[in-house]
Design an enzyme around this catalytic site. Structure first.
Site, PDB file in Angstrom:
ATOM      1  N   GLU A 101       6.284   8.239   6.034  1.00 14.08           N
ATOM      2  CA  GLU A 101       5.746   8.310   4.679  1.00 14.08           C
ATOM      3  C   GLU A 101       4.438   7.529   4.601  1.00 14.08           C
ATOM      4  OE1 GLU A 101       9.529   9.047   1.827  1.00 14.08           O
ATOM      5  OE2 GLU A 101       9.240   6.979   2.434  1.00 14.08           O
ATOM      6  N   CYS A 114      -1.672   3.526   1.754  1.00 12.07           N
ATOM      7  CA  CYS A 114      -0.703   2.671   2.443  1.00 12.07           C
ATOM      8  C   CYS A 114      -0.152   3.470   3.621  1.00 12.07           C
ATOM      9  CB  CYS A 114       0.399   2.267   1.464  1.00 12.07           C
ATOM     10  SG  CYS A 114       1.668   1.253   2.217  1.00 12.07           S
ATOM     11  N   CYS A 121      11.451   0.673  11.637  1.00 16.02           N
ATOM     12  CA  CYS A 121      10.937  -0.668  11.913  1.00 16.02           C
ATOM     13  C   CYS A 121      12.035  -1.477  12.581  1.00 16.02           C
ATOM     14  CB  CYS A 121      10.513  -1.348  10.612  1.00 16.02           C
ATOM     15  SG  CYS A 121       9.731  -2.967  10.867  1.00 16.02           S
ATOM     16  N   CYS A 125      14.023  -7.130   8.241  1.00 12.76           N
ATOM     17  CA  CYS A 125      13.937  -8.094   7.150  1.00 12.76           C
ATOM     18  C   CYS A 125      15.053  -7.769   6.151  1.00 12.76           C
ATOM     19  CB  CYS A 125      12.559  -8.043   6.494  1.00 12.76           C
ATOM     20  SG  CYS A 125      11.252  -8.495   7.655  1.00 12.76           S
ATOM     21  N   CYS A 128      14.448  -5.341   3.044  1.00  7.08           N
ATOM     22  CA  CYS A 128      13.572  -4.162   3.205  1.00  7.08           C
ATOM     23  C   CYS A 128      14.378  -2.946   3.638  1.00  7.08           C
ATOM     24  CB  CYS A 128      12.479  -4.458   4.229  1.00  7.08           C
ATOM     25  SG  CYS A 128      11.380  -3.057   4.508  1.00  7.08           S
ATOM     26  N   CYS A 344       6.785  -1.131  -2.177  1.00  8.86           N
ATOM     27  CA  CYS A 344       6.972  -1.919  -0.949  1.00  8.86           C
ATOM     28  C   CYS A 344       8.429  -1.954  -0.546  1.00  8.86           C
ATOM     29  CB  CYS A 344       6.557  -3.355  -1.164  1.00  8.86           C
ATOM     30  SG  CYS A 344       4.852  -3.546  -1.571  1.00  8.86           S
TER      31      CYS A 344
HETATM   32  N1  SAH Z   1       5.766  -4.867   8.621  1.00 12.29           N
HETATM   33  C1  SAH Z   1       4.697  -5.325   7.761  1.00 12.29           C
HETATM   34  C2  SAH Z   1       4.411  -4.350   6.634  1.00 12.29           C
HETATM   35  C3  SAH Z   1       5.592  -4.257   5.700  1.00 12.29           C
HETATM   36  S1  SAH Z   1       5.473  -3.698   4.061  1.00 12.29           S
HETATM   37  C4  SAH Z   1       5.057  -6.679   7.185  1.00 12.29           C
HETATM   38  O1  SAH Z   1       6.218  -7.053   7.240  1.00 12.29           O
HETATM   39  O2  SAH Z   1       4.171  -7.364   6.697  1.00 12.29           O
HETATM   40  C5  SAH Z   1       4.497  -4.781   3.149  1.00 12.29           C
HETATM   41  C6  SAH Z   1       5.219  -5.887   2.394  1.00 12.29           C
HETATM   42  O3  SAH Z   1       6.300  -5.434   1.561  1.00 12.29           O
HETATM   43  C7  SAH Z   1       5.803  -6.932   3.319  1.00 12.29           C
HETATM   44  O4  SAH Z   1       5.403  -8.210   2.907  1.00 12.29           O
HETATM   45  C8  SAH Z   1       7.276  -6.729   3.128  1.00 12.29           C
HETATM   46  O5  SAH Z   1       8.014  -7.873   3.442  1.00 12.29           O
HETATM   47  C9  SAH Z   1       7.346  -6.363   1.664  1.00 12.29           C
HETATM   48  N2  SAH Z   1       8.626  -5.804   1.253  1.00 12.29           N
HETATM   49  C10 SAH Z   1       9.563  -5.215   2.024  1.00 12.29           C
HETATM   50  N3  SAH Z   1      10.621  -4.842   1.283  1.00 12.29           N
HETATM   51  C11 SAH Z   1      10.348  -5.177   0.016  1.00 12.29           C
HETATM   52  C12 SAH Z   1      11.050  -5.033  -1.212  1.00 12.29           C
HETATM   53  N4  SAH Z   1      12.232  -4.441  -1.263  1.00 12.29           N
HETATM   54  N5  SAH Z   1      10.457  -5.489  -2.336  1.00 12.29           N
HETATM   55  C13 SAH Z   1       9.241  -6.060  -2.288  1.00 12.29           C
HETATM   56  N6  SAH Z   1       8.524  -6.216  -1.171  1.00 12.29           N
HETATM   57  C14 SAH Z   1       9.081  -5.787  -0.024  1.00 12.29           C
END
Ligand code: SAH
Length: 367
Positions: A101, A114, A121, A125, A128, A344
């Protein structure tokens, strides 16, 4: 042994995977002048053309030669969903049938794409949704830059300025070579001509790769997914912390080369009553001491299977105020496209092995 047809396609040069210099070499090998590479780049990136036959300033026999010996692999738009706020999510199909996506976020005030760097991934985390998918495979440079090509074309933005953020599916520093190559392709003056200032790489902080990034000639803006203020808490929320800890990460940030007026963005997802207290805010102030940074608070985008809650606006504001009172620039990320699951951490595509229903069931079980 793969079938002959596969072997043949593997020997065809994929223009989408090529930096300008590689395309010049390929033309050399075809016994053609190198300057055609620039023309091809212009067609592909400035005009969104993926059919050699349409490249009307190239001689007909060259077009035929190229069509026989090269491809321009381009992700296919399988679905487009537009949010009430204009955010548009694209489901793209790759050459091997896998899906990713990419999201267009308008008027932030910039126009922002984006972009994903992996199918799924591996970072897992805790908050996420993409992390729940696990990792399927890395994207190639052509697939990463290809998302930008497709979005610009679909949105009629080939002549418009836009920014890109590597904040889609995947961890860019876990797919270093392809990510950096894609950025070089996007930066080429005969293509999109994007400067590093228009690109943001967001990472959990894969340290060896971060140290390497510090030496790159083409430097995107850096965003670090911090999310916690103690080693123990970050171990739980961002598991790679067990390998590359908070302290080492912040030391690497201190050393990271920044040009005048540039700052590192620290992303901090806000989880109710987990990391959103005044003590957390004060610890964050202390951690960032001596680093040229700013903080972007990301109130959690909730989803089924994510065992955390989004804090109230009051709690977010209280946290932000403490940072601001200590001289830290802080912003709160507005969630865009939540109604279409484009915000995000909400990007997820069904694995090729499981039906959508089964995938959803897996997510619910882990909650
Ligand atoms: N792998 C990269 C890009 C991830 S997406 C990274 O971790 O930085 C970009 C941001 O969205 C990251 O800071 C990630 O932690 C955050 N993110 C992930 N899940 C989320 C959620 N459910 N709500 C808000 N932010 C989230």
């Amino acid at each position: 042994m793969p079938p002959a047809a596969v072997m043949f396609t593997q020997t065809r040069l994929d223009v989408a995977e090529a930096e300008l210099s590689e395309l010049e070499e390929a033309l050399d090998a075809l016994g053609r002048p190198r300057f055609h590479a620039r023309q091809i780049f212009q067609w592909v990136y400035k005009r969104g053309v993926t059919d050699f036959a349409l490249m009307s300033d190239l001689a007909r026999d060259l077009r035929a030669d190229l069509a026989a010996s090269c491809t321009i692999a381009t992700p296919v738009v399988e679905r487009q969903e537009r949010s009430e706020d204009g955010t548009t999510k694209f489901l793209l199909r790759l050459a091997d049938g896998k899906h990713i996506e990419s999201v267009f976020i308008p008027d932030t005030p910039a126009q922002t794409f984006c972009i994903s760097t992996q199918v799924g991934c591996a970072m897992k985390c805790a908050f996420c949704l993409t992390g729940k998918m696990g990792i399927d495979r890395n994207l190639t440079a052509g697939e990463i830059a290809g998302q930008v090509r497709v979005l610009a074309r679909e949105l009629g933005m080939l002549d418009t300025r836009f920014n890109i953020v590597l904040m889609g599916m995947g961890e860019p520093l876990h797919n270093y070579e392809a990510t950096m190559k894609a950025l070089r392709i996007l930066a080429d003056e005969h293509g999109f001509g994007m400067s590093g200032r228009r690109m943001t790489l967001s990472t959990v902080g894969v340290l060896p790769a971060l140290e390497r990034l510090a030496t790159e000639p083409l430097m995107p803006n850096l965003a670090i997914s911090l999310h916690a203020t103690t080693e123990d808490q970050r171990d739980l929320l961002v598991p790679i912390n067990r390998k590359y800890g908070l302290k080492e990460l912040l030391d690497a940030c201190r050393r990271f080369p920044l040009k005048r007026r540039e700052r590192i963005t620290f992303e901090y997802v806000m989880l109710q009553e987990v990391n959103d207290t005044p003590e957390d805010a004060r610890r964050l102030v202390r951690l960032l001491h001596g680093i040229r940074g700013k903080v972007n608070l990301l109130p959690l985008n909730e989803a089924a299977g994510i065992p955390f809650a989004r804090p109230s606006d009051d709690r977010v504001n209280r946290f932000a105020r403490i940072l601001a009172e200590h001289g830290i620039t802080v912003s709160v990320r507005k969630s865009r496209g939540r109604d279409i699951r484009a915000a995000c951490g909400q990007l997820i595509t069904e694995s090729s092995r499981k039906a959508p229903g089964a995938r959803l069931a897996t997510l619910m079980e882990t909650s």
